[in-house]
Write an enzyme that holds these catalytic residues in place. Sequence first.
Site, short mmCIF file in Angstrom:
data_model
loop_
_atom_site.label_atom_id
_atom_site.label_comp_id
_atom_site.label_asym_id
_atom_site.label_seq_id
_atom_site.Cartn_x
_atom_site.Cartn_y
_atom_site.Cartn_z
N ASN A 1 0.93 -1.24 0.04
CA ASN A 1 0.06 0.01 0.03
C ASN A 1 0.95 1.03 0.21
O ASN A 1 1.52 1.49 0.88
CB ASN A 1 -0.84 -0.09 1.13
CG ASN A 1 -1.76 1.06 1.32
OD1 ASN A 1 -1.61 2.02 0.46
ND2 ASN A 1 -2.42 1.65 2.45
N TRP A 2 1.04 1.74 -1.06
CA TRP A 2 1.90 2.94 -1.22
C TRP A 2 1.42 4.23 -0.71
O TRP A 2 1.87 5.07 -0.55
CB TRP A 2 2.27 3.27 -2.82
CG TRP A 2 3.21 2.29 -3.35
CD1 TRP A 2 3.79 1.25 -2.64
CD2 TRP A 2 3.88 2.25 -4.66
NE1 TRP A 2 4.73 0.64 -3.48
CE2 TRP A 2 4.75 1.31 -4.89
CE3 TRP A 2 3.50 3.19 -5.74
CZ2 TRP A 2 5.67 1.02 -6.02
CZ3 TRP A 2 4.37 3.09 -6.76
CH2 TRP A 2 5.17 1.85 -7.08
N LYS A 3 -0.09 4.13 -0.20
CA LYS A 3 -0.76 5.31 0.21
C LYS A 3 -0.37 6.71 -0.73
O LYS A 3 -0.16 6.43 -1.85
CB LYS A 3 -0.05 5.76 1.57
CG LYS A 3 -0.17 4.42 2.63
CD LYS A 3 -0.16 4.74 4.07
CE LYS A 3 -0.20 3.28 4.76
NZ LYS A 3 -0.02 3.53 6.20
N HIS B 1 -9.52 1.27 4.82
CA HIS B 1 -8.24 1.29 5.71
C HIS B 1 -8.51 2.55 6.96
O HIS B 1 -9.23 3.28 6.95
CB HIS B 1 -6.93 1.97 4.78
CG HIS B 1 -5.73 1.94 5.31
ND1 HIS B 1 -5.22 2.91 6.14
CD2 HIS B 1 -4.73 1.06 5.20
CE1 HIS B 1 -3.92 2.47 6.54
NE2 HIS B 1 -3.64 1.38 5.88
N GLU C 1 -6.70 4.90 7.93
CA GLU C 1 -6.49 6.12 7.60
C GLU C 1 -7.83 6.83 6.94
O GLU C 1 -8.06 7.98 7.16
CB GLU C 1 -5.27 6.37 6.65
CG GLU C 1 -4.08 6.25 7.37
CD GLU C 1 -2.71 5.68 6.57
OE1 GLU C 1 -2.91 5.79 5.49
OE2 GLU C 1 -1.85 5.08 7.34
N GLU D 1 -5.05 -4.64 10.77
CA GLU D 1 -4.17 -3.55 11.03
C GLU D 1 -4.21 -2.84 12.29
O GLU D 1 -5.10 -1.89 12.27
CB GLU D 1 -4.00 -2.66 9.79
CG GLU D 1 -3.78 -3.31 8.38
CD GLU D 1 -3.10 -2.29 7.41
OE1 GLU D 1 -1.96 -2.42 7.10
OE2 GLU D 1 -3.67 -1.22 7.10
N GLY E 1 3.05 2.55 10.90
CA GLY E 1 4.00 3.47 10.67
C GLY E 1 4.55 3.84 12.06
O GLY E 1 5.31 4.92 12.04
N SER F 1 3.86 -1.92 10.26
CA SER F 1 5.45 -1.93 10.59
C SER F 1 5.93 -3.27 10.14
O SER F 1 6.89 -3.73 10.86
CB SER F 1 5.75 -1.66 12.03
OG SER F 1 5.17 -0.27 12.40
N GLY G 1 3.16 -1.11 4.13
CA GLY G 1 3.21 0.43 3.78
C GLY G 1 4.46 0.83 3.70
O GLY G 1 5.17 0.48 2.34
N GLY G 2 5.43 1.40 4.55
CA GLY G 2 6.51 1.97 4.45
C GLY G 2 7.61 1.04 3.64
O GLY G 2 8.23 1.59 2.82
#
Length: 254
Positions: free
Chosen positions: A11-13, A94, A96, A165, A171, A211, A232-233
């Site tokens: 997930n590149w957001k 998600h 967010e 999640e 993050g 993470s 993610g990251g």
Amino acid sequence: MKQRKPIVIANWKLNGGLDLICVSVASFIGKHFDADIAICPPYIYMRDMMTFLQFSELHIGSQNVSRFESGAYTGETSAQMLREAGCSLCLVGHSERRAMFGETNEGCRIKVQTVINHGLLPVLCVGENQQEREANITESVLYQQLHEGLANIELHDKDLCIAYEPVWAIGTGLAATPQIAQQVHQFIRTQLVELFGTATANRLRILYGGSVNKMNTRELLSQPDVDGLLVGGASLDPGHFLTICRQASDLAVA
Ligand code: 13P
């Protein structure tokens, strides 16, 4: 050997660009994986990504989808449009989007059904925040997210994934321990049994996100009910993401 085929989703957001697409896709060209692998870039880059995909096993996913089919809904993108663009899965709800864009369980339910109806794979995201974990209400939060988000969903034998999640792990560098992940995933599977029956619940895949990195991948994925990862990251570094995918693929057949 995993009971279910592992699935790893990036997930590149709101990150990435054409450069990252070229490098990421190039790193997958000509490689075989015994896991399903997908990248969810920002919408605008999906078509660019498609043109590179002929020689890889990568799938494209979306980070969101409209609950509507068409009409006067400025800024929305429908499941039909995503399918036409070559997308094969959609993240739904998600944390967010729940926290910053007002997504509700009922809205997620409509999106999940719409995505299924258009032949795409919905990945319903659920998870408790720090306060809820400290208050010991993780299970009741998840119960509500799952039972409201999946009420009366008609699967028609199609696929559905759940992504657990925990908000406190996203993050932060503080991933859930493999033990916590397994405990929660087992709880989620019990809810899927209530919702869809045992045979279906045993077939559906439950991903962990928060993470995830190449150091914790193996241990997380070694848990019996952790069937995949939502990254993610770490997915913004093509080499790092490839290592995670390779580990997932190796575990699938080990
Ligand atoms: P991080 O891997 O950066 O914690 O993000 C997780 C996530 O939100 C994926 O959807």
